[in-house]
Scaffold this motif. Structure first.
Motif, PDB file in Angstrom:
ATOM      1  N   ASP A 195       0.990  -1.568  -0.035  1.00  0.00           N
ATOM      2  CA  ASP A 195       0.513   0.134   0.290  1.00  0.00           C
ATOM      3  C   ASP A 195       1.033   1.002   0.114  1.00  0.00           C
ATOM      4  N   THR A 196       1.745   1.435  -0.290  1.00  0.00           N
ATOM      5  CA  THR A 196       2.754   2.193  -0.793  1.00  0.00           C
ATOM      6  C   THR A 196       1.960   3.596  -0.995  1.00  0.00           C
ATOM      7  N   ARG A 197       2.538   3.111  -1.645  1.00  0.00           N
ATOM      8  CA  ARG A 197       1.844   3.944  -3.097  1.00  0.00           C
ATOM      9  C   ARG A 197       0.651   5.077  -2.581  1.00  0.00           C
ATOM     10  N   VAL A 198       0.346   4.479  -2.585  1.00  0.00           N
ATOM     11  CA  VAL A 198      -1.660   4.479  -2.083  1.00  0.00           C
ATOM     12  C   VAL A 198      -1.358   4.631  -0.627  1.00  0.00           C
ATOM     13  N   ARG A 199      -0.774   4.859   0.071  1.00  0.00           N
ATOM     14  CA  ARG A 199      -0.437   5.422   1.349  1.00  0.00           C
ATOM     15  C   ARG A 199      -0.078   7.039   1.506  1.00  0.00           C
ATOM     16  N   ASN A 200       0.827   7.221   0.444  1.00  0.00           N
ATOM     17  CA  ASN A 200       1.523   8.477   0.277  1.00  0.00           C
ATOM     18  C   ASN A 200       0.853   9.260  -0.581  1.00  0.00           C
ATOM     19  N   ASP A 201      -0.324   8.869  -1.331  1.00  0.00           N
ATOM     20  CA  ASP A 201      -1.452   9.192  -1.821  1.00  0.00           C
ATOM     21  C   ASP A 201      -1.927   9.980  -1.294  1.00  0.00           C
ATOM     22  N   LEU A 202      -3.116   9.786   0.081  1.00  0.00           N
ATOM     23  CA  LEU A 202      -3.705   9.864   1.106  1.00  0.00           C
ATOM     24  C   LEU A 202      -3.543  10.980   2.170  1.00  0.00           C
ATOM     25  N   ASN A 203      -2.084  10.697   2.303  1.00  0.00           N
ATOM     26  CA  ASN A 203      -1.081  12.264   3.343  1.00  0.00           C
ATOM     27  C   ASN A 203      -1.048  13.293   2.276  1.00  0.00           C
ATOM     28  N   GLN A 204      -0.865  13.347   1.022  1.00  0.00           N
ATOM     29  CA  GLN A 204      -0.884  13.911   0.258  1.00  0.00           C
ATOM     30  C   GLN A 204      -2.312  14.922   0.302  1.00  0.00           C
ATOM     31  N   GLY A 205      -3.481  13.852   0.761  1.00  0.00           N
ATOM     32  CA  GLY A 205      -4.942  14.756   0.714  1.00  0.00           C
ATOM     33  C   GLY A 205      -5.349  14.528  -0.298  1.00  0.00           C
ATOM     34  N   LYS A 206      -4.544  13.453  -1.450  1.00  0.00           N
ATOM     35  CA  LYS A 206      -5.377  12.513  -2.370  1.00  0.00           C
ATOM     36  C   LYS A 206      -6.502  12.070  -2.309  1.00  0.00           C
ATOM     37  N   ILE A 207      -7.940  12.073  -2.736  1.00  0.00           N
ATOM     38  CA  ILE A 207      -8.898  11.066  -3.254  1.00  0.00           C
ATOM     39  C   ILE A 207      -8.433   9.543  -3.890  1.00  0.00           C
ATOM     40  N   VAL A 208      -8.118   8.244  -3.813  1.00  0.00           N
ATOM     41  CA  VAL A 208      -7.220   7.583  -3.588  1.00  0.00           C
ATOM     42  C   VAL A 208      -8.415   6.765  -4.937  1.00  0.00           C
ATOM     43  N   ILE A 209      -8.614   6.356  -6.147  1.00  0.00           N
ATOM     44  CA  ILE A 209      -9.866   4.891  -6.832  1.00  0.00           C
ATOM     45  C   ILE A 209      -8.811   4.302  -7.499  1.00  0.00           C
ATOM     46  N   ILE A 210      -8.975   3.173  -6.829  1.00  0.00           N
ATOM     47  CA  ILE A 210      -8.347   1.506  -6.995  1.00  0.00           C
ATOM     48  C   ILE A 210      -9.828   0.677  -7.590  1.00  0.00           C
ATOM     49  N   THR A 211      -9.028  -0.045  -9.508  1.00  0.00           N
ATOM     50  CA  THR A 211      -9.745  -0.297  -9.442  1.00  0.00           C
ATOM     51  C   THR A 211     -10.539  -2.042  -9.041  1.00  0.00           C
ATOM     52  N   GLY A 212     -11.600  -2.563  -8.682  1.00  0.00           N
ATOM     53  CA  GLY A 212     -11.868  -3.816  -8.093  1.00  0.00           C
ATOM     54  C   GLY A 212     -11.453  -4.761  -8.101  1.00  0.00           C
ATOM     55  N   PHE A 213     -11.732  -6.097  -8.434  1.00  0.00           N
ATOM     56  CA  PHE A 213     -11.742  -7.532  -9.148  1.00  0.00           C
ATOM     57  C   PHE A 213     -10.807  -7.799  -9.939  1.00  0.00           C
ATOM     58  N   GLN A 214      -8.845  -7.099  -9.369  1.00  0.00           N
ATOM     59  CA  GLN A 214      -7.774  -7.599 -10.263  1.00  0.00           C
ATOM     60  C   GLN A 214      -7.176  -7.202  -9.732  1.00  0.00           C
ATOM     61  N   GLY A 215      -6.061  -7.875  -9.980  1.00  0.00           N
ATOM     62  CA  GLY A 215      -4.326  -7.985  -9.395  1.00  0.00           C
ATOM     63  C   GLY A 215      -3.762  -7.924 -10.470  1.00  0.00           C
ATOM     64  N   MET A 216      -2.296  -8.342 -10.081  1.00  0.00           N
ATOM     65  CA  MET A 216      -1.566  -8.739 -10.757  1.00  0.00           C
ATOM     66  C   MET A 216      -0.268 -10.128 -10.295  1.00  0.00           C
ATOM     67  N   ASP A 217      -0.332 -10.848 -11.158  1.00  0.00           N
ATOM     68  CA  ASP A 217       0.106 -12.295 -10.170  1.00  0.00           C
ATOM     69  C   ASP A 217       1.555 -11.869 -10.609  1.00  0.00           C
ATOM     70  N   GLU A 218       2.587 -12.856  -9.967  1.00  0.00           N
ATOM     71  CA  GLU A 218       4.096 -12.394  -9.788  1.00  0.00           C
ATOM     72  C   GLU A 218       4.936 -12.203 -10.761  1.00  0.00           C
ATOM     73  N   ASP A 219       4.407 -13.237 -11.735  1.00  0.00           N
ATOM     74  CA  ASP A 219       4.608 -12.728 -13.651  1.00  0.00           C
ATOM     75  C   ASP A 219       4.301 -11.749 -13.685  1.00  0.00           C
ATOM     76  N   GLY A 220       3.892 -10.701 -13.811  1.00  0.00           N
ATOM     77  CA  GLY A 220       2.857  -9.688 -14.103  1.00  0.00           C
ATOM     78  C   GLY A 220       1.888 -10.240 -15.056  1.00  0.00           C
ATOM     79  N   ASN A 221       1.416 -10.710 -14.440  1.00  0.00           N
ATOM     80  CA  ASN A 221      -0.087 -10.937 -15.354  1.00  0.00           C
ATOM     81  C   ASN A 221      -1.330 -10.507 -15.080  1.00  0.00           C
ATOM     82  N   ILE A 222      -1.782  -9.815 -15.809  1.00  0.00           N
ATOM     83  CA  ILE A 222      -3.084  -9.316 -14.876  1.00  0.00           C
ATOM     84  C   ILE A 222      -4.463 -10.297 -14.438  1.00  0.00           C
TER      85      ILE A 222
END
Lengths: 415, 415
Positions: A118-145
Motif C-alpha cells: 500500500d506504499t503508493r496509496v498511502r503516500n497519496d492519502l497523506n498528500q490529501g488525494k482521493i485514491v480510486i482503485i479498480t476492483g475485481f483484479q490484481g497482478m500475479d508474480e509474473d506480471g499477468n493481470i
C-alpha cells in the motif's frame, strides 16, 4: 479523521450522470476531513459485454486472456470517477490493481489476493488525494493481470480496507442493508442495523446475495468493520445520517448477546433432492455415490445417510435444481455398479434456514423451529445444522408459508 | 526464418469475425516458420466511445486519467486476438504496453517511447509463441499508463520492430499501399512498390495519411524495413505473394537512383493564405507576427517575406483552412501594434507538391513543374522547397487539374 474505503457497484457506476453522483458523495466524505479510497465496479453491463465478445471468439475462453479483457471494465470506471472528482475540484488519482500493489495468485478468472503493497496509496492519502482503485483484479508474480471472479470488487474493497487498516469499509449497493428475510416474501421483514460476519456469511451463502461470500470471509479474517448501505440515497444527505445507515457487519459478539437469538430467515427456493435406495452399506459408499456427481461439476449441499438395516442403507442429498437432471442421469448410469435398488428424485423442494449467533448460547431454537413448522402442517424432509444455522428441506409449495411463520415465531419484525 | 512484426488497424479488428481473419493471416505467417509479433489497434469506434464517455464527465479530460481509459481499447483487442489464435491451436500470449516493457515519457495523450525492454517478448518468441502487444501505449517511469496519441499504434509497431531488430514491419491497413497520387483525383495513379522513408515522410505530412508521421520517423531513425499492405485480401492468399504486395519503405537509396526523379504528387486541399501588407521591416518582425498565431495554437506552414521596399515589407503565410478565421482575428487585433497597413486573406487555396529523392541529383525538376503549371494557365501564389520536395500554393479550383498535369508530366503512370 478516519480512513474510509467506499465500494460502488456497477449500477451506481452505470452512466456518466451516476458517476457524477458517486463523485459528489465521495467529495462530501472527503470534505468532512476523512481519507478516502474508492473501489468502483465496471459500469453495469460492461463486464458481460466483454465476456460476450470473448465467447464469440472462443466459447471456452482462455482464462489468462479473458482476465486481460474483463479487467478493462474497471479500468475505465476508475478513470471516469477520477475525472468526475477532478472536475469538481477534488484532487484524485486512479490506479489499476497492479498499480495499487495488489498481488494475487495465478488462478485466472478466480484469483485470490495474496498481498497488497500500500506504499503508493498511502503516500497519496497523506498528500490529501482521493485514491480510486479498480476492483475485481490484481497482478500475479509474473506480471499477468488476474481477476477475482464475479462480485470480486467487494473482496477488493474489503482487502484494501484490511491492508490500509481502514476504520470502515462502506459497500454502497442497490439495497439499503441486510434484512431479517426477503421483504418480498415477508412484508414485516426488518433491516438489521448490525449483524456478525458469521451470520452474514451464512446469509450470503444461503442466497441473500448482498455481498460476495469471499468478501465477508475477508472481513471476518481481517476484522474489517464493513457496512452495507444504499447508493440510491441523495448523495448530499447529511454525512452523520449516512454513516449510521445500512447494516454494519460487526466483530463485537458481546453486543449481539443482547440481541435476538435469531437474526434472519434465509431461503433457497430452487433445490432438488435425490435418494438412492438399498445401497450395500460398506466403507466408501458415500464416495462412490458422490464422486461421479462431483466429477460432473455438480455441487452437493445437504447429505443424509440412513441407519443401515440388513446391510443396506438409503442415501439422500440435495443439489441445485439446475443440476438435477444432470445428477439424476449420472446416478442412473451408476446404479448397477453401486448395487442400488432404486434412484428417486424430487425437484420441487426448497430450503429454509434460521440463522443467528445467538443460538450458540440458547437451547431450544431447533425445537421452536420444528414446532412452528409442525403447527403449520409442514413436513420436514431433511435437516442440517451448524453452530449458527438450522436448515430444513420442505416441499416447495410451503416455502413462503414457512418463512412467514418462522419470521413471526422468532419475533423478527420487532427490533 | 525471419522475425516479423504485423500491425492491424481498427477496421481490421472491427468485429470478432474480422479478428478471426487476422488470426488466420497471422497463423499462416507463423506456420511458414517465422517468429511473429502482432500489434493490433482498438476495435474501430472503441477509442472514440471511450473518449466520448470521458468528455461527458470532463469536457477537457485530465490527460493522465484519459490515458487510463483510452488504453483499454487496445487491451481488449490483444486479449481477443490471442484467444482467436489459441482457438485455432496456435500458442499465443498478449501483453499490454507496460507488460511488454514499453517505457515512455510522461506526456500523457501524446507520450513518446523512450525505451523497450524486450526480454519477455524475446523469451516467448524463442519458445515459439506468437506475441500480441497493445499498440498506442506504454508506461512512464512512475508506473502510470500513457498513450502515444491518435495513430500511435503504427509507432508502437515500428518501435517494437526496431527494438527486436525485426526483419520487416508489416502495416496492414485498408489501402493496399502508397500511390503516386490520390487515385480518386488521377485515375492513372500507380501503386509504388518501393519508396524511401524520406519520401514517405513528405507524403505522410502532406496529407496522404497512410501512416502516422512519427512512425515513419521511427522507421527512418532505426532503419526498420516497413511495408504498407492491404488487410482486405484473403487471409489465406499465398504468403510469398502477400510478402511482396503493398509498398515497402526502404533505406537502400541507391536502388532508387534508378527510379523516376519524382515518386508522387501530394496535395492538401484545405489551405488558407494570409498576407500582412506594409509592415515596417525591422528585426523581429516575423516573430511579432507569428508569435501571437502560435500562441493561439495555429500551425503555420509556408512562409514568405518579400524584399523590403522603402523600409516596408509584405509578409505572407499559410494555415490550415480550419484555423483561418482564428488566425485572421488574431492578426486584425495585432495590426496596429505591428504598424501594418492591411491584412488580406484568401481561404480558397490549395497546396500541390512533387516529392522524390531523385530530385536531389536531378536539376530541372522545379522548372519542369513550373512549366507544366504555366502551360495549364495555373498561377503560382507561393513556392516552398526542401531537398526532396517542391510545393506550390495555387487557387483551389485548379487543384485537380494541377495534380493530373504534374502526374502526367513526370510520367508517374508508368512503372
Amino acid at each position: 479523521m478516519a480512513l474510509i474505503v467506499h465500494k460502488y457497484g456497477g449500477t451506481s457506476m452505470g452512466s456518466t450522470d451516476r458517476i457524477k453522483n458517486v463523485a459528489a458523495r465521495v467529495a462530501k466524505w472527503h470534505d468532512a476531513g476523512h481519507q478516502i479510497v474508492v473501489v468502483p465496479s465496471a459500469m453495469s453491463g460492461e463486464t458481460n459485454r466483454l465476456i460476450g465478445l470473448a465467447k464469440e471468439i472462443m466459447p471456452q475462453p482462455d482464462p489468462r486472456e479473458l482476465d486481460m479483457i474483463a479487467s478493462t471494465g474497471e479500468q475505465v470506471s476508475v478513470g471516469l470517477l477520477a475525472m468526475a472528482l477532478l472536475a469538481i475540484g477534488k484532487d484524485a488519482v486512479s490506479y489499476t490493481g497492479w498499480q495499487a500493489g495488489i498481488r494475487t495468485d495465478s488462478s485466472f478468472t478466480k484469483a485470490r489476493i495474496q498481498s497488497i503493497d500500500d506504499t503508493r496509496v498511502r503516500n497519496d492519502l497523506n498528500q490529501g488525494k482521493i485514491v480510486i482503485i479498480t476492483g475485481f483484479q490484481g497482478m500475479d508474480e509474473d506480471g499477468n493481470i488476474s481477476t477475482l471472479g464475479r462480485g470480486g470488487s467487494d473482496t477488493s474493497a474489503v482487502a484494501i480496507a484490511a491492508a490500509l487498516k481502514a476504520d470502515e469499509c462502506l459497500i454502497y449497493t442497490d439495497v439499503d442493508g441486510v434484512y431479517t428475510t426477503d421483504p418480498r416474501v415477508v412484508h414485516e421483514a426488518r433491516r438489521l442495523s448490525k449483524i456478525t460476519f458469521e451470520e452474514m456469511l451464512e446469509l450470503a451463502s444461503l442466497g441473500s446475495k448482498v455481498l460476495q461470500t469471499r468478501s465477508v470471509e475477508f472481513a471476518g479474517n481481517y476484522q474489517v468493520p464493513t457496512r452495507v448501505l444504499s447508493s440510491l440515497t441523495d448523495p448530499l444527505m447529511p454525512l452523520d445520517e449516512e454513516a449510521k445507515s445500512g447494516t454494519l457487519i460487526s466483530f463485537e459478539e458481546e453486543s449481539n448477546m443482547e440481541q435476538a437469538v435469531i437474526s434472519g430467515i434465509a431461503f433457497h427456493r430452487d433445490e432438488a433432492k435425490i435418494t438412492i435406495l438399498g445401497v450395500p452399506d460398506k466403507p466408501g459408499v458415500a464416495f462412490h455415490i458422490l464422486g461421479p456427481i462431483a466429477d460432473a461439476n455438480v455441487e452437493v449441499d445437504m447429505i443424509i445417510q440412513n441407519q443401515s438395516v440388513d446391510g443396506k442403507t438409503d442415501f439422500t442429498f440435495t443439489v441445485s435444481r439446475n443440476d438435477y437432471a444432470k445428477a439424476m442421469s449420472v446416478l442412473e448410469a451408476q446404479r448397477e455398479s453401486l448395487g442400488a435398488a432404486k434412484v428417486l428424485g424430487d425437484a420441487k423442494v426448497s430450503k429454509v434456514s434460521a440463522v443467528g449467533v445467538g443460538m450458540r448460547s440458547h437451547v431450544g431454537v431447533a425445537s421452536q423451529m420444528f414446532r412452528t413448522l409442525s403447527e403449520e402442517g409442514i413436513n420436514i424432509m431433511m435437516i442440517s445444522t451448524s453452530e449458527i444455522k438450522i436448515s430444513v428441506l420442505i416441499d416447495e409449495k410451503y416455502m413462503e408459508l414457512a418463512v412467514r411463520a418462522l419470521h413471526k415465531a422468532f419475533n423478527l419484525e420487532q427490533a
